[in-house]
Write a protein that holds these residues in place. Structure first.
Motif, short mmCIF file in Angstrom:
data_model
loop_
_atom_site.label_atom_id
_atom_site.label_comp_id
_atom_site.label_asym_id
_atom_site.label_seq_id
_atom_site.Cartn_x
_atom_site.Cartn_y
_atom_site.Cartn_z
N GLN B 149 -43.71 -61.99 -81.15
CA GLN B 149 -44.19 -60.87 -81.96
C GLN B 149 -44.19 -59.56 -81.17
OE1 GLN B 149 -45.29 -61.61 -85.32
NE2 GLN B 149 -44.20 -63.46 -84.68
N ARG B 150 -44.61 -59.67 -79.90
CA ARG B 150 -44.77 -58.44 -79.09
C ARG B 150 -44.54 -58.77 -77.63
NH1 ARG B 150 -50.25 -55.72 -77.34
NH2 ARG B 150 -49.57 -53.65 -76.72
N ILE B 151 -43.94 -57.83 -76.91
CA ILE B 151 -43.73 -57.96 -75.46
C ILE B 151 -44.32 -56.74 -74.77
CG2 ILE B 151 -42.02 -58.14 -73.61
CD1 ILE B 151 -40.02 -59.30 -75.62
N VAL B 152 -45.14 -56.98 -73.75
CA VAL B 152 -45.62 -55.89 -72.86
C VAL B 152 -45.02 -56.20 -71.48
CG1 VAL B 152 -47.60 -54.71 -71.82
CG2 VAL B 152 -47.78 -55.64 -74.17
N ALA B 153 -44.07 -55.38 -71.04
CA ALA B 153 -43.38 -55.65 -69.78
C ALA B 153 -43.69 -54.58 -68.75
CB ALA B 153 -41.87 -55.71 -70.02
N ALA B 154 -43.80 -55.01 -67.50
CA ALA B 154 -43.89 -54.07 -66.37
C ALA B 154 -42.83 -54.52 -65.38
CB ALA B 154 -45.27 -54.10 -65.74
N GLU B 245 -40.06 -58.79 -62.98
CA GLU B 245 -40.70 -58.34 -64.22
C GLU B 245 -41.93 -59.18 -64.53
OE1 GLU B 245 -37.78 -58.14 -67.42
OE2 GLU B 245 -36.24 -57.35 -66.08
N ALA B 246 -43.04 -58.50 -64.83
CA ALA B 246 -44.24 -59.18 -65.34
C ALA B 246 -44.18 -59.03 -66.85
CB ALA B 246 -45.50 -58.52 -64.77
N ILE B 247 -44.13 -60.16 -67.54
CA ILE B 247 -43.89 -60.13 -68.98
C ILE B 247 -45.02 -60.82 -69.73
CG2 ILE B 247 -42.34 -60.92 -70.82
CD1 ILE B 247 -40.04 -60.47 -68.90
N ASN B 248 -45.66 -60.06 -70.62
CA ASN B 248 -46.70 -60.60 -71.48
C ASN B 248 -46.13 -60.76 -72.88
OD1 ASN B 248 -49.06 -60.12 -73.51
ND2 ASN B 248 -50.05 -60.75 -71.61
N LEU B 249 -46.21 -61.98 -73.39
CA LEU B 249 -45.64 -62.28 -74.71
C LEU B 249 -46.74 -62.64 -75.70
CD1 LEU B 249 -42.78 -64.70 -73.54
CD2 LEU B 249 -42.53 -62.29 -74.20
N GLU B 250 -46.58 -62.17 -76.93
CA GLU B 250 -47.50 -62.58 -78.00
C GLU B 250 -46.71 -63.28 -79.09
OE1 GLU B 250 -50.03 -58.50 -77.36
OE2 GLU B 250 -49.80 -59.21 -79.41
N PHE B 251 -47.23 -64.44 -79.50
CA PHE B 251 -46.61 -65.21 -80.58
C PHE B 251 -47.56 -65.23 -81.78
CE2 PHE B 251 -45.00 -66.70 -76.54
CZ PHE B 251 -43.63 -66.80 -76.75
N GLU B 252 -47.10 -65.80 -82.88
CA GLU B 252 -47.95 -65.85 -84.07
C GLU B 252 -48.93 -67.02 -83.99
OE1 GLU B 252 -46.64 -64.05 -88.30
OE2 GLU B 252 -45.66 -65.91 -87.68
N THR B 253 -48.49 -68.08 -83.30
CA THR B 253 -49.35 -69.25 -83.09
C THR B 253 -49.35 -69.57 -81.59
OG1 THR B 253 -47.44 -70.67 -83.51
CG2 THR B 253 -48.90 -70.24 -85.39
N PRO B 254 -50.34 -70.30 -81.13
CA PRO B 254 -50.41 -70.55 -79.68
C PRO B 254 -49.16 -71.26 -79.13
CG PRO B 254 -52.48 -71.12 -80.73
CD PRO B 254 -51.50 -70.86 -81.84
N ARG B 299 -48.26 -68.82 -67.61
CA ARG B 299 -49.70 -69.00 -67.85
C ARG B 299 -50.01 -68.70 -69.30
NH1 ARG B 299 -52.14 -64.22 -64.66
NH2 ARG B 299 -50.02 -63.42 -64.85
N GLN B 300 -50.99 -69.41 -69.85
CA GLN B 300 -51.49 -68.97 -71.15
C GLN B 300 -52.36 -67.76 -70.90
OE1 GLN B 300 -52.09 -73.04 -72.66
NE2 GLN B 300 -52.23 -71.99 -74.64
N ASP B 301 -52.17 -66.74 -71.72
CA ASP B 301 -52.87 -65.47 -71.56
C ASP B 301 -54.32 -65.64 -71.98
OD1 ASP B 301 -53.91 -62.94 -71.86
OD2 ASP B 301 -52.22 -62.17 -73.03
N ILE B 302 -55.26 -65.42 -71.04
CA ILE B 302 -56.68 -65.60 -71.38
C ILE B 302 -57.22 -64.45 -72.24
CG2 ILE B 302 -57.25 -67.05 -69.39
CD1 ILE B 302 -58.39 -64.55 -68.00
N SER B 303 -56.40 -63.43 -72.49
CA SER B 303 -56.88 -62.30 -73.30
C SER B 303 -56.36 -62.36 -74.73
CB SER B 303 -56.44 -60.97 -72.67
OG SER B 303 -55.07 -60.70 -72.93
#
Lengths: 350, 350
Positions: B149-154, B245-254, B299-303
């Protein structure tokens, strides 16, 4: 303000210890007597303070007698061993280690954020982790206007975070590589020269390292809320002494970059560094030796209707450690009431 | 597979050009004839290929006659000047510049992701930006299972991204600093030695630089969806030739870290690098010279209930540029049907 104080620095010979000494001098902290404490092996050395050579003394029970304030920066086990003794002798300990930070009876203070917390100490006040302090200074002024819901942080952490020996190691490794020699890693687990790697603190079951969990838990404690969801990726980079952080913030309602910029431009401890024409934004070499956290590249997040992106750099040894501790000491001696800016900030935070 | 091809490298003397040459040799690309094209000032030089010295020729209209495949890596303006001419002469151009990437008639291809797109070319196939390729290789296998759904990359981008001259500059600056001299910045706008700074590509009205917008727009085109929301912070770091790259991914389900790890462990182009006991994860010095994108710290994102954190490193010149282009050329010559892994991947993506 004619009153002056008997101060001891525990861990005076380390990177943060020497910075504490310099800051007490340049900020003209009201000192009646200054003791420099370190381990036995540093006894015999001395350090300059206001034109005088002060001898290093070995830490002992008696060393804490007749001391008002202890600035401790000799690691967690040293703090655990000596803090209670210092408090029993009547001193207030401002501790730079992680030993007491999450203790509910110990205030965890960033003077620009929660100066009032310092008043509730029971002898020990904890200085937060460097990455946490830098992020807190930049995010708090926005959080006060609209509560932050979630933070996704990625850090770019300098060698100084692992101490003076790590700073020397990265220089040695760099020099070796430039001469065609292999880099030798002794202080850090892997070569840092022309390289980078995830922060080498212990990992928990979820795969987060201690450094990342400090950013999560300490920020919540300093901000006084468990509601902020935080995730972080902490990376060591071949930079000497300033940390950088890419911070993605989510709010409940939109926060314009313009409004955020105006707020941060007048926030204590923050210096806005943004020239969009020349791509000039915060850089660690420019944050080095500065008191302020440099903040820039404030952008509305195109991936989230209520998101904001920030980029910051701050001196890891100074605001990330020694300066914040000295500022806490200044709060303690009520310098707060003679400092207009801090006074306003103090009132605003209530 | 006895057929062989007449290939030209446009920009043969650059960092990517020399890597293309090396890859054509070590991957044993079926070459009937190889032309090395560059600007006038490189004429007279030669480069080794399979034990022979091949002369550099000046680029001209005639140079593209009797050429089947042009691998272009000489910058956007050179590609704009010569691609149409090469196509008119009957060649297929695989272009490493940003000139045609967002052109709707030009396929933008990462062979591990959308090999089928290469078939629909009209003479030009674009090679994506380095940071985009590395992220796409790691994120696509997860996206196929559950849409991101969403990517936050650094990003942590090496000097090679600004070419061979920037790599030499960071070494010179580092050497100067170690000798107590000031670093001189000529190729990049600010010193990169023991420093880092936001990517110096032009900024748009929203404050995003071109490099960041490439990650946003190219990823959407390669994945074939405009639905993924992406934000990025692109930072240049003092590393020589691999990006991280540090990549944070968001999905619709876990999405469990365990499942993500299993998927990535068997994904083409990905190498899992994770030792949780020793804090050993992808590092740019280990990605250097490797074909695979190294992925770890899953890792599963704790946030975020449906969030996942990834950390990756990949060789910017190799998979981030030259290797991806050669893989596209391999798709073109239908090597795909003789390569079991690529064949399976091709089928899976339909």
């Amino acid at each position: 303000m004619s009153k002056s104080y008997r101060v001891a620095i525990l861990g005076a010979t380390g990177a943060v210890g020497t910075e504490l000494l310099e800051l007490l001098e340049i900020r003209n902290f009201p000192i009646a007597d200054l003791k420099l404490l370190a381990s036995e092996r540093s006894v015999g050395r001395s350090l300059r303070f206001k034109g005088e050579n002060l001898p290093i003394e070995a830490v002992s029970d008696r060393a804490f007698e007749n001391v008002d304030i202890v600035l401790a920066s000799a690691g967690g086990s040293t703090s655990k061993a000596w803090a209670a003794i210092a408090v029993e002798k009547g001193a207030v300990v401002i501790d730079n280690s992680s030993a007491f930070r999450m203790n509910p009876e110990v205030p965890l203070v960033v003077p620009e954020v929660n100066p009032e917390a310092a008043a509730n100490h029971q002898g020990i006040i904890a200085n937060p982790n460097c990455t946490t302090i830098l992020m807190a200074v930049a995010v708090w002024p926005l959080h006060k206007i609209k509560p932050v819901q979630r933070i996704v942080a990625a850090t770019y952490q300098s060698a100084s975070g692992a101490g003076a020996r790590a700073m020397a190691e990265v220089k040695r490794q760099t020099s070796a590589i430039l001469q065609g020699q292999p880099p030798v890693a002794e202080v850090l687990p892997y070569p840092l020269a022309f390289n980078l790697f995830p922060h080498n603190s212990p990992l928990n079951d979820l795969g987060y390292c201690e450094e990342e969990m400090k950013m999560v838990n300490e920020t919540r404690k300093i901000f006084g809320t468990q509601q902020i969801r935080i995730t972080a990726t902490c990376i060591r980079v071949p930079v000497l002494r300033a940390h950088s952080e890419a911070i993605n913030l989510e709010f409940e309602t939109p926060f314009s970059a313009k409004e955020a910029r105006e707020i941060l431009n007048s926030s204590p401890g923050v210096k806005l560094v943004e020239n969009w024409e020349t791509n000039y934004f915060p850089m660690p070499i420019e944050a080095t030796g500065k008191d302020e956290v440099l903040v820039g590249r404030i952008r509305q997040d195109i991936s989230h209707a209520c998101g904001l992106e920030l980029w910051l750099c701050g001196d890891q040894i100074r605001k990330g450690a020694a300066l914040n501790a000295v500022q806490i000491a200044e709060l303690l001696v009520e310098k707060i009431y003679s400092n207009h800016q801090l006074k306003l900030m103090f009132q605003a935070s209530h």
